[in-house]
Every structure is written in C-alpha cells, then in structure tokens.
Design a protein around this motif. Structure first.
Motif, short mmCIF file in Angstrom:
data_model
loop_
_atom_site.label_atom_id
_atom_site.label_comp_id
_atom_site.label_asym_id
_atom_site.label_seq_id
_atom_site.Cartn_x
_atom_site.Cartn_y
_atom_site.Cartn_z
N THR A 192 33.42 39.02 23.89
CA THR A 192 34.01 37.98 24.19
C THR A 192 35.75 38.53 24.68
OG1 THR A 192 32.92 36.53 22.88
CG2 THR A 192 35.16 35.82 23.20
N LEU A 193 36.09 39.39 23.65
CA LEU A 193 37.53 40.10 23.81
C LEU A 193 37.81 40.66 25.13
CD1 LEU A 193 39.98 41.01 21.59
CD2 LEU A 193 38.56 43.15 21.67
N CYS A 194 37.06 41.44 25.51
CA CYS A 194 37.09 41.99 26.76
C CYS A 194 36.96 41.34 27.89
CB CYS A 194 36.03 43.40 26.82
SG CYS A 194 36.35 44.78 25.73
N ASN A 195 36.09 40.25 27.78
CA ASN A 195 35.79 39.26 29.08
C ASN A 195 37.19 38.60 29.29
OD1 ASN A 195 35.68 36.14 29.21
ND2 ASN A 195 33.82 36.98 30.02
N MET A 196 38.08 38.33 28.35
CA MET A 196 39.48 37.81 28.96
C MET A 196 40.59 38.71 29.02
SD MET A 196 39.18 33.97 26.95
CE MET A 196 40.72 33.31 27.56
N SER A 197 40.47 39.92 29.14
CA SER A 197 41.57 40.97 29.51
C SER A 197 42.11 40.45 30.59
CB SER A 197 41.14 42.37 29.78
OG SER A 197 40.05 42.80 28.49
N ILE A 198 41.18 40.28 31.65
CA ILE A 198 41.88 39.69 33.09
C ILE A 198 42.68 38.55 32.88
CG2 ILE A 198 39.69 38.20 33.62
CD1 ILE A 198 41.76 40.34 36.19
N GLU A 199 42.28 37.52 31.89
CA GLU A 199 43.40 36.40 31.61
C GLU A 199 44.72 37.14 31.24
OE1 GLU A 199 41.81 34.36 33.40
OE2 GLU A 199 39.91 34.88 32.24
N CYS A 225 40.59 45.55 33.83
CA CYS A 225 39.85 45.77 32.63
C CYS A 225 40.13 46.06 31.09
CB CYS A 225 38.85 46.97 33.22
SG CYS A 225 39.50 48.66 33.06
N GLY A 226 39.34 45.70 30.41
CA GLY A 226 39.68 46.15 28.73
C GLY A 226 38.49 46.62 28.28
N TYR A 227 38.72 47.66 27.23
CA TYR A 227 37.43 48.30 26.71
C TYR A 227 37.75 48.56 25.21
CZ TYR A 227 40.11 52.82 27.30
OH TYR A 227 41.06 53.68 26.96
N GLY A 275 31.42 41.34 41.94
CA GLY A 275 32.63 40.27 42.54
C GLY A 275 32.70 39.09 41.57
N ASP A 276 33.48 39.47 40.43
CA ASP A 276 33.54 38.29 39.44
C ASP A 276 34.62 38.93 38.47
OD1 ASP A 276 32.03 35.62 38.26
OD2 ASP A 276 33.19 36.84 36.83
N SER A 277 35.69 38.12 38.28
CA SER A 277 36.70 38.79 37.46
C SER A 277 36.55 39.02 35.92
CB SER A 277 37.93 38.08 37.82
OG SER A 277 37.56 36.67 37.06
N HIS A 278 35.32 38.21 35.71
CA HIS A 278 35.07 38.72 34.04
C HIS A 278 34.06 39.98 34.01
CE1 HIS A 278 36.55 34.35 33.87
NE2 HIS A 278 37.30 35.20 32.99
N THR A 279 34.07 40.64 34.88
CA THR A 279 33.60 41.77 34.85
C THR A 279 34.11 42.64 33.86
OG1 THR A 279 32.90 41.62 37.12
CG2 THR A 279 32.59 43.95 36.01
N SER A 280 35.20 42.50 33.41
CA SER A 280 35.85 43.17 32.26
C SER A 280 35.21 42.99 30.82
CB SER A 280 37.16 42.61 32.03
OG SER A 280 37.16 41.22 31.74
N THR A 281 34.12 42.14 30.86
CA THR A 281 33.42 41.72 29.71
C THR A 281 32.67 43.06 29.30
OG1 THR A 281 32.79 39.70 30.60
CG2 THR A 281 31.61 40.60 28.72
N HIS A 282 32.05 43.95 30.16
CA HIS A 282 31.20 45.10 29.93
C HIS A 282 32.05 46.08 29.39
CE1 HIS A 282 28.33 42.81 32.54
NE2 HIS A 282 29.19 42.39 33.07
N GLY A 283 33.29 46.28 29.30
CA GLY A 283 34.18 47.17 28.89
C GLY A 283 33.93 47.05 27.20
#
Lengths: 470, 202
Positions: free
Chosen positions: A219-226, A231-233, A128-136
């Motif tokens: 760092t890169l994947c974290n801001m995919s949501i921005e 998600c970014g991977y 429940g956090d938009s920066h979950t994209s980080t794990h990509g």
C-alpha cells in the motif's frame, strides 16, 4: 549521489551498458502487461517485424476494463471486448503467459504478481501502469512506463533510463490505533507534496515501516507515484521472505537458500549514502483523508480543510480550484461530510488484509440509508480467500455489494462509476477531477477501515470513534 | 532489422499555447473512458475533453491557439497515470514541444520516446512566456536544444533537460527500440549473471 543503497546495487546488477546518449540500458527482470497500455505496443512490434525477446519474462493479466458484476463474454461494452480479444491474441501469438478471467489467478496486475511469488527482491520490474511502484515493497526496483517503453521491453527486455536519486524516508515509532499504511503514505505525500518525489526513488525505512506486513508495505509503495516518486521500496527482511516462501513462482529447494543470501546482500548498507533523508514520527500520523483534487491535499480526519492563508502562495490556485470542484469550504471540518458511494478495492487496498480490516469494522453494522457501498477483491485468489473466511457474508449482511475482481471504480474504465457530482469515500489512490468516471464526481481517499466507517454512518467519521461506540 | 532511425530534433519553432496551472494530471489530459481502444487514433480531438467541456474558454478551445505547436505549462505537468495516451493526445492535437516549470517523470519519459521534447525553465520565465503568448498568440517561439535556449519576441531564457534525454533528441535516438534490440548479446550476458533468471529456469 547515492551509494550503497539497494537501489544502487539493483541498478548496477541490471545494467547492460551505457547508451550513446549517456543513459543506462537497464535489464528488466519482470515485465507485467495488461489490456490498456499493451495493444499499441504489440502493434508497433508487429509493424517493425520484431519479436518478443524474452517472452517468459512477461506476464499478462486483464484488470482495468473487466466488469465486476457480469463477466460473461462477450463483455457488454464492445470496446472492452475488443481490448480483451487483443490481449488474448497478442499473448497467444507471442507465447506470453496470460492469467485470464476465470483462470483462478486473474486480478489487478499489482495484486497478482506478488501473490504468486513473481515479485521478488532485487528484481527490476516494469509495467505500463504507474502503480508498478507497488512491487518495491519487496525490495525490487519497480516503476511505471508508457506504451512506447512497453514496446521496448517486449522487444529487448531492456529500457533506456537515467538513474534516479534516492531519498530515504524514515518513519519511526509505533502507529496509533486505527492508523494504517494508507495513512502513512497519505501523510508523507501531504508533507512532501505531489511533486516532492520527482527525480527520486523513495526508500521507506524506520521501525514503523519494518513493523508493517507485506501488504501494508505494498500500500505504501503503491502510492509513491502519487508523491511524484516513480518508484518506492522497502529493504527486504524476514517479513518479505516469509511472505514469498512457498508461493507459485518463489525459488524452491537449494535455490531458496541462495535467494535469501542474495536478497540479504542487496539491502542498503548501514553506511549507505543518500541524496536526501527525511524523518517522520509514526505517533504524529492520524487517519488521513484527502479533501481536494490531488493526493497531496490531505488532512487528519479531525482537522479542518486548510484555508489559503495556511498554504504557500504557489499551492493556493489549485486549492481554490479544489474548494470549487469539491464543493467544500476552507475552514470546514472534513468529518461529517456526507458520502454517496463507498468503494473498497484497487491495487492500493484490495488485498486480503485490507478486506479483513474492512470486515472487522463492518461486522455487526449496516451501510447507512442512501449510501451505495461495494467491495471489489483485488484478485480471484483474494476473492476465494475472503470467501473461505466468510468475509463476503460479513459485507453482504452489512449491506455492501460483493463483486468480482478488477480495477473497478478506481479509474472507472468499466461499468463502475460515480454519477453526477456524487462524492465517494474510496480506498483507491487518486482523487483527480473526473477520476472515478463522472466529470463532476468527487473522491475522498482514505483507508479501507475509514471507508467502512463512512459507509455505516453516511458521512466521514473517525473510525476510532466508531470503535468506541460499539 | 527494425527501423531504428528516428529523426534528429534540434530546434522547434511555432506558435504557443499557454496552459496555466500546477499538477495537471493525465486523467485530465485524457479521461480514462478514451483509453477504451486498441490504438491511439482520434485521441487528439479528445485532449482535455472534460476540462474543455466545463470551461468554454479553455486554452485548447480558443481560436487563436488552434495552430499552436509549443505548449507552455507550469509545475508537475502530466502527473498521475502512466498512460501514454496523454502525450499522444497532446501530440496528435498538434503540439511538438512542451516548456514548463517541471514535468512528472513518466510523462516526460513517454514524451521522449515519442520524440516530443519537454524542457523546464524558471517559474518567472515560464509565466512571462505564458503572458507574452496571451498578449500575442502569433508570437513565434523557438526552442533550441543545442544551446538550450528559448526565444520569443523580446524574451530569451535558458531551459533545462537531463543530458541523456537531450542527447537522444540531438542524436536522433529518442526511439530507443532499435538501439536496445541491437545489443542482444550484452543483454543475454546481463541476464545470465542475475541469480533469479537461473532459478526461474531450473
């Protein structure tokens, strides 16, 4: 429609079935929870008399509300204390592992899961956090969800979802000196826009991405949501495996060899089909900084703030709003902008390599008069590692405050806030109006090295110029 | 067994509220300080708290819109933080559906899970609807999820929504929880086939 990408393979492997609506019921391999978006989900679960279906696949920590100075209990803020107690009760009642403050493993949720080896290639990860994209960054399909969906994952370990399209973003060539992963993603968002990624998963590839460390990829994947991408991977490779090996939750022994084989098989095929492909040249990327109120309003540190005439008509209204709110003028150079507060930390840039890069610039220099500067490690482990290397001393000698781990001033749900219309140089991820705790506070996003550069000069300064002076 | 029944949602009618602007993020919809809570109670009063304080004639402050049930927005509405507190605040204020040029992904998903449809339409149609509401705040807006059409006064235009989400409203399964839990066996089977699930157990 994409075919043969890592996204397609992971999606298929986790598909439980097709729901009557036509959506996919997707198994979630790792569910991360924290104190802000989970209490209502547990309440909904309890109301419906449901239990957590796979408690061992959910991991909890506390990050958003924890104070970064005095962490003694009860917290000074009674609401923060209530939230903390709710998480303690909920995790105990449902048998969920909880990395609490003082456990040695607490920290920002997107910092602790990778550092403990919980985050692995080929997983689906939700939080429940938009920066979950980080794990990509590990070649996982990881995305943020809301509280009702947190409830769904707790109850069923699955979500009802529609498949995303896949856009491959290649960044090729060598990054110029003084340019980091943060600059790459700010550059990409600047070019593709804050809604460019809506409906897409971003696959980051190309030689400049492959050359990044795992922390850079995070760092890169974290801001995919921005950039609008949920998600970014990055496809997993030797860098990924070297990072994971030996961590607490990493596969061990013969499982390790099986893991590598499986992870390799998930990489996007060389002839995979993408819904879209975009290419960037690493050499074109400068230290990048935002001037406005969306992460897409970014420019190179040596550029001037764009004028409305330079933009498409539909971007002008929010640019006008940004000039007013930021008290900056079109055509004005961003370099030289006076800074009040400098913040290093967050799930974007609060890891050990970020602190090393920052300390490298801070060493032998001092925070400018009138500037408040502080460093917030992303986790208890990051803090311990930094202290073992003496980074804390470098920062303290340079005039920075050295804090306890947490989300801190990224979103200011804790005592760390801007005041009035203060302007911050921030290594975090969002420059929205009011984001850092004051309804007129202003945020300039940049890399940790650039934040230090701003701290020691009292103004926005190209970190590369600073280096040449020393 | 859990209560898995959520109501079917096919049409929504009511007065509109035009909120003009692109990229309105969830920090603006509900500033983070209001997330210091363990329930969603009282969020409706705090919707757009800072924007409303800074702009006296913010649409959410304007008297003619106080009974509005359909929020009409522009591009990339609800971007940023995943906080469900944002759509909860909007819904608790009284909004039952959103019409916009585009919505951020997570915000849209949260709205579906809450039973609040978000439909998209062409920019000129959205602008025309916003102008119509400004001229006559009492105009009745009707959103039909079966025909995927919006009517208001003399205006009538097509709207879009991903079919999976649309079916969830039409079938009354937007609260997916019960349906998801019901396939426990298939879930276990999928889990078993995932290599890492077994590593974790070994």
């Amino acid at each position: 429609m994409s075919k043969g990408t890592l996204f397609d393979k992971v999606w298929t492997a986790h598909t439980v079935g097709t729901l009557p609506s036509g959506q996919t019921q997707l198994f979630i391999g790792l569910h991360l929870i924290h104190e802000v978006t989970s209490p209502q989900a547990f309440a909904m679960l309890n109301e419906r008399n449901l239990k957590v279906m796979y408690p061992q696949r959910t991991i909890a920590t506390v990050d958003h509300i924890v104070p970064t100075e005095d962490q003694s209990r009860p917290f000074a803020d009674p609401m923060a204390e209530t939230m903390m107690q709710a998480l303690e009760t909920n995790t105990t009642d449902h048998g969920i592992r909880f990395f609490n403050v003082g456990s040695g493993s607490q920290g920002i949720v997107h910092v602790i899961a990778p550092e403990q080896g919980l985050t692995q290639p080929g997983m689906t990860i939700a939080c429940g956090d938009s920066h979950t994209s980080t794990h990509g960054a590990f070649g996982a399909i990881a995305f943020g969800i809301g509280t009702s969906q947190v409830r769904d994952v707790l109850a069923s370990q699955t979500l009802a979802l529609a498949k995303l399209k896949v856009r491959r973003i290649e960044v090729n060539g060598e990054l110029p000196h003084g340019v980091f992963a943060k600059d790459i993603i700010l550059h990409i968002i600047r070019k593709l826009g804050v809604k460019g990624g809506v409906g897409y998963a971003y696959e980051f590839a190309g030689s400049a991405i492959e050359a990044l460390s795992m922390e850079g990829r995070m760092t890169l994947c974290n801001m995919s949501i921005e950039g609008g991408a949920r998600c970014g991977y990055v496809n997993p490779d030797q860098t990924t495996y070297d990072y994971i090996k030996g961590r607490d939750f990493a596969p061990k022994g013969s499982d390790w060899d099986r893991a590598i084989a499986w992870w390799q098989s998930l990489r996007s095929d060389p002839n995979a089909d993408y819904d879209d492909i975009v290419k960037f040249d690493a050499a074109d990327i400068a230290p990048t900084i935002t001037w406005g109120i969306t992460p897409g309003q970014g420019i190179g540190v040596n550029e001037a703030i764009p004028t409305p005439e330079m933009m498409p008509a539909d971007e002008r209204p929010i640019a006008e709003e940004a000039y007013r709110y930021m008290q900056l003028s079109p055509g004005q150079q961003i370099a030289g902008t006076k800074i009040d507060v400098c913040f290093i930390g967050s799930c974007t840039n609060g890891r050990i390599s970020d602190l090393r890069e920052a300390a490298n610039v801070a060493k032998g220099r001092h925070v400018a008069l009138g500037v408040k500067a502080f460093v917030v490690p992303g986790s208890e482990r990051v803090k311990q590692e930094a202290e073992a290397e003496g980074l804390d001393k470098v920062f303290i000698e340079a005039g920075f405050e050295w804090r306890e781990p947490g989300c801190s001033m990224c979103l200011a749900m804790n005592p760390d806030k801007l005041e009035g219309n203060q302007i911050s140089a921030s290594s975090s991820n969002r420059n929205f109006k009011g984001r850092q705790g004051s309804s007129s506070g202003r945020t300039l996003l940049m890399s940790p090295a650039m934040v230090v550069s701003a701290a020691v000069t009292g103004q926005v300064t190209d970190v590369r110029q600073l280096a040449s002076v020393s | 067994m859990s209560d898995s029944s959520s109501a079917q949602i096919t049409t929504i009618s009511g007065h509109g509220l035009p909120l003009v602007g692109n990229d309105i993020d969830t920090d603006r919809i509900i500033p983070a300080r209001f997330l210091r809570a363990v329930t969603f109670d009282g969020l409706g009063e705090q919707v757009f708290a800072d924007d409303r304080q800074q702009l006296a004639d913010h649409p959410f402050n304007q008297k003619p819109y106080q009974e509005a049930e359909v929020l009409v927005v522009n591009r990339n509405f609800g971007c940023g933080s995943s906080r469900e507190h944002a759509p909860q605040a909007i819904a608790r204020w009284g909004i039952k559906a959103l019409i916009g040029e585009s919505f951020a992904e997570i915000f849209f998903g949260n709205c579906v899970a809450m039973g609040v449809p978000c439909v998209t339409a062409q920019g000129d149609h959205v602008t025309a609807l916003q102008k119509l509401i400004e001229q006559d705040p009492t105009v009745e807006i009707s959103l039909d999820l079966e025909s995927m059409n919006v009517t208001a006064g003399d205006l009538s235009f097509a709207v879009n929504m991903g079919d999976g989400s649309r079916q969830m409203f039409l079938k009354g399964t937007w609260d997916a929880c019960g349906q998801l839990v019901a396939s426990a066996e298939a879930i276990a089977k999928t889990a078993e086939q995932l290599p890492y699930v077994n590593w974790a157990a070994s």
